[in-house]
Design a protein around this motif. Structure first.
Motif, PDB file in Angstrom:
ATOM      1  N   PHE A 131      53.824  44.267  39.778  1.00 53.97           N
ATOM      2  CA  PHE A 131      54.307  43.111  40.532  1.00 53.97           C
ATOM      3  C   PHE A 131      53.952  43.292  42.000  1.00 53.97           C
ATOM      4  N   THR A 147      54.989  40.776  45.051  1.00 55.30           N
ATOM      5  CA  THR A 147      55.663  39.481  45.165  1.00 55.30           C
ATOM      6  C   THR A 147      55.048  38.485  46.147  1.00 55.30           C
ATOM      7  N   THR A 148      54.422  38.946  47.221  1.00 59.14           N
ATOM      8  CA  THR A 148      53.858  37.957  48.152  1.00 59.14           C
ATOM      9  C   THR A 148      52.338  37.849  48.055  1.00 59.14           C
ATOM     10  N   SER A 177      50.202  34.763  42.903  1.00 61.37           N
ATOM     11  CA  SER A 177      50.708  34.849  41.526  1.00 61.37           C
ATOM     12  C   SER A 177      51.718  35.972  41.311  1.00 61.37           C
ATOM     13  N   GLY A 178      51.834  36.903  42.253  1.00 59.36           N
ATOM     14  CA  GLY A 178      52.809  37.980  42.118  1.00 59.36           C
ATOM     15  C   GLY A 178      52.414  39.038  41.100  1.00 59.36           C
ATOM     16  N   MET A 179      51.226  38.894  40.555  1.00 55.80           N
ATOM     17  CA  MET A 179      50.752  39.666  39.402  1.00 55.80           C
ATOM     18  C   MET A 179      49.470  40.353  39.847  1.00 55.80           C
ATOM     19  N   TRP A 180      49.578  41.648  40.149  1.00 60.20           N
ATOM     20  CA  TRP A 180      48.419  42.255  40.785  1.00 60.20           C
ATOM     21  C   TRP A 180      47.733  43.265  39.886  1.00 60.20           C
TER      22      TRP A 180
END
Lengths: 293, 293, 293, 293
Positions: free
Chosen positions: C229, C231-232, C235-238
């Motif tokens: 995760f 968050t900024t 998509s918040g999905m790294w």
């Protein structure tokens, strides 16, 4: 945070002005219509401050609360100069605001509203009752034609022609800003004929005021720019151009006619002093359009 | 300036996250529905990137493009733990995404979708075909009731209960976050019953994950938080809580069942490794919910 | 209306995600720095929710409140795989967060931070004290060079290389995504060398994860995508890619080493379960990068 | 997406108009100053369209490109009515634009600029050179005092008083809209003394025009509202109130004086026709302020 979220306060309408670095935003309380016609994107929504807002391709055309400023200035300046207007053509103006103002004049017998886009007429009829109020008036005929083509069939016919177009760069507005079109308007007018057109704002869209004015001046014996406040149009500073085959917007203005105007109580912006004052231009506008060096 | 204005690029949807100082914006290509129900504001629009977007009170519930992440994680984690789920209750979830996932399990005989707001069901049926696709499935019964009341009539009835609520602070979501409600869910479950609930994001809404988890833990013998990506929800980092009367979400997980799952090809997010991995929590989340000091 | 206007709530930072139709907005409480370097636009401001925010060309690089998620996952996954990392190279990462994490490992003797843009280093030193905290550590050497060129002079030298770049399409990030660059990284590593790189989000920027992973796989004997995760970030999905000359990120992971890690208390995201779980990929990501059909 | 991201196009300044549902947005190319004084939030930034923009508490005070409209109308209308203005007081107006216009009049011997907030003076001196250009003129004295208090010490002293305040609801503007303050202004004027004040826009802020005008009318023998375009102020439609101990803004206007005005070439808005025309009010404004039923 919006502590108490009210309906639609999370939906923003943003109008990017020319250049795209400045613009107006409005919250959309309620979305009444959102469609794509053959010509343009059409939106109607409600804003708590401005009432119903009507936009074409993201450009504000009408808000319920301030449309009177624009429609009164566009229409009554020429209408009060012509001694006895009977036949009137409005090109563009599909929201109906201009024809509503035209029909306040008791001498008028026939009004043609030439709006290219049927979706605009439908949306106005359904969602903008305060401007489309006269759509069923028997004196009014609505045609969905390209104004620049439609005008060509008329010679020496109209007493007043009013060009209530969108921006030259938006939707189908561009063809209503050519010299050929202005000349066709002149030819369609009777001898005492008068003309007005919205000619953009001299601040963000500064090129267009001068271009439009000078093209109109080439087409007509008399041409003069006048101005008025228009609070939800870019800059709030709107220009119009009056033109005619001979009548002068100041010398031929008869305040008595306005004093006796039966529908005077319905006018919220236009009055005797405003008619005259609207032809006084700020110095930078005079330079912009070339009437002062 | 948007050089080539595409439809709706001037209309912005803004979701203010908790606190109101950060949020997501989306352009609204086309507005399909915009209404105010007895319970909440309901909007459905199209975004070029996300497809159809469904929002309640300005909070994004579903986007066509990423809803699978949320619905698969909320539904399949409990569904694959129960050995033979026949009767399933979904509370909230009016877009239909959770019931669509539930109905992929061949053992299921009866699904009740308890969505309080009929406008949500109607809007989903009409504008969100990819989530509401099973609305006419004869195994599905839709009731428009307050889930916190509705649940009370059932004892020892459901094999799986799934709480697919809105945020505790939005619309009618709050009553689906109380300990009484969670206890009523427990009582409505059969002996092997399992439960899952969306329990918010641990970043912007950080208080709620811990509150919800601890209330669920008070109500159920087994309770565990798990997480998954959910790209258009605040922070993209979403928490769910699994609970049961005895089954453990890891020890009782049988990967073979998933390998043989007939509809496996329709799963875009959930798989064997993800099931297990989703119970590994970042250290700050463990501290937030109190499972680590 | 903002009833009680708090400082800066009228200033909005908007990050348009790939495609430009979705993005994050943040209010700017206080603007600490705003400059244009030879390479990019650099902004640092305060947000009530996120603390200090650092952005390059309008893309969020670091926020004080969530940078730990990204920096811990990028750094500790490779650092805990290498049995005894002494020499570490960080490419990009001018905010200092990655080198701060690297320097928590007691075996480390030399860290080179290769950040192309001196303005980033200066801004971080002055306005981002929580990430630049180790800038004066004698083990750290900061060079302002193009990482893709700088790496070429090293052969068989570094134990760990960490690529903490900006987006391939932003600023100078593009040259850190080529196969030649990844091969140069491989050649600069010792026999036991390990490598990690941020490889974008698989949702908005979906093409890049697969491109970067496959180029890294061509350059290294071992390559695996892992996720966390963030968050900024969009998509918040790294996604990150681990690579090595032979060590495996799961088989060669020794949880004991982490249990005994002296600075364990400073880790807010990374832990034993997260290390393992981060290599479990959602099905759509596996398909995107080609490890599943 | 902004295909070619230019500096700062991701930073938006939003001015919410009264009510908060409509407003102006501007991109911030470069942020020059952003501070919080004892009285208010002070921002100065650059916009590609408007040049340098100066705002107090999120309300636009001055943009380099259009400030002339406001400053010329506020200052020259009273200055050209007074036969021989020597001593002038400007209250508010810390950007310096009003005093710059005052000092174009050769009769002026002494100008006091009473701006409560030293941070405004400093920011103007440093970042707004086109308005603060006369700050070192020996005829000018700058005092940082509360104008409503400062005025009380003067009796029969000034020839012209100009109130260039912020909005009554912003910063410290409120105390410059009371009847006591207007009476103190009257008492501070010489026998031929004239006065002008900005009195807000009659569209969004509609209550204030009438309130301010009627309070001024109670304090002065002569009081008249006049208007001008002001493109970056709310609605673009700005009202001012002229007042005096006896001189009339129309009858006592001598166009010859303006024709011979040495600095005439520096005027971009104000001219003979505009002076007169600005006292013609739209009908709805007349009704709003009570001069017409």
């Amino acid at each position: 945070m919006e502590k108490n979220l009210e309906p639609g306060r999370h939906l923003l309408y943003m109008e990017w002005y020319t250049g795209g670095d400045v613009g107006l935003f409005m919250k959309m309380n309620k979305i009444l219509f959102s469609g794509q016609s053959e010509y343009q994107r059409v939106d109607v929504f409600e804003n708590p401050e401005l009432g119903r807002v009507f936009s074409l391709d993201g450009i504000t055309m009408t808000t319920e609360v301030d449309e009177f400023m624009y429609h009164e200035m566009l229409v009554h300046v020429p209408m009060f100069i012509h001694p006895n207007p009977k036949r009137v053509l409005v090109i563009g103006g599909g929201d109906g605001g201009s024809t509503r103002e035209v029909l306040k004049h008791p001498s008028v017998e026939e009004v043609i509203l030439c709006e290219i886009d049927p979706m605009v007429i439908e949306a106005a009829r359904k969602y903008l009752p305060t401007t489309s109020v006269e759509f069923d008036n028997p004196k009014l005929k609505i045609v969905n034609e390209n104004g620049a083509e439609y005008i060509k069939q008329f010679k020496d016919y109209f007493d007043v022609i009013i060009v209530d177009s969108t921006d030259p760069t938006a939707g189908e507005g561009g063809h209503l800003f050519t010299e050929d079109f202005y000349k066709a308007c002149r030819d369609a007018l009777t001898e005492n004929g008068v003309f007005s057109a919205e000619t953009e704002d001299p601040f963000y869209d500064r090129a267009w005021v001068g271009i439009a004015y000078n093209r109109i001046k080439n087409a007509f014996p008399v041409a003069k720019v006048y101005m008025g406040f228009m609070t939800t149009y870019p800059s709030g500073m709107w220009s119009y151009t009056f033109a005619s085959k001979g009548l002068d917007p100041l010398k031929d203005f008869n305040p008595e006619k306005l004093k006796n105007f039966e529908k005077k109580d319905t006018l919220k912006y236009y009055n005797e002093e405003i008619h005259v004052a609207s032809f006084a231009l700020p110095t930078f506008v005079k330079k912009l359009i070339g009437v002062e060096k």
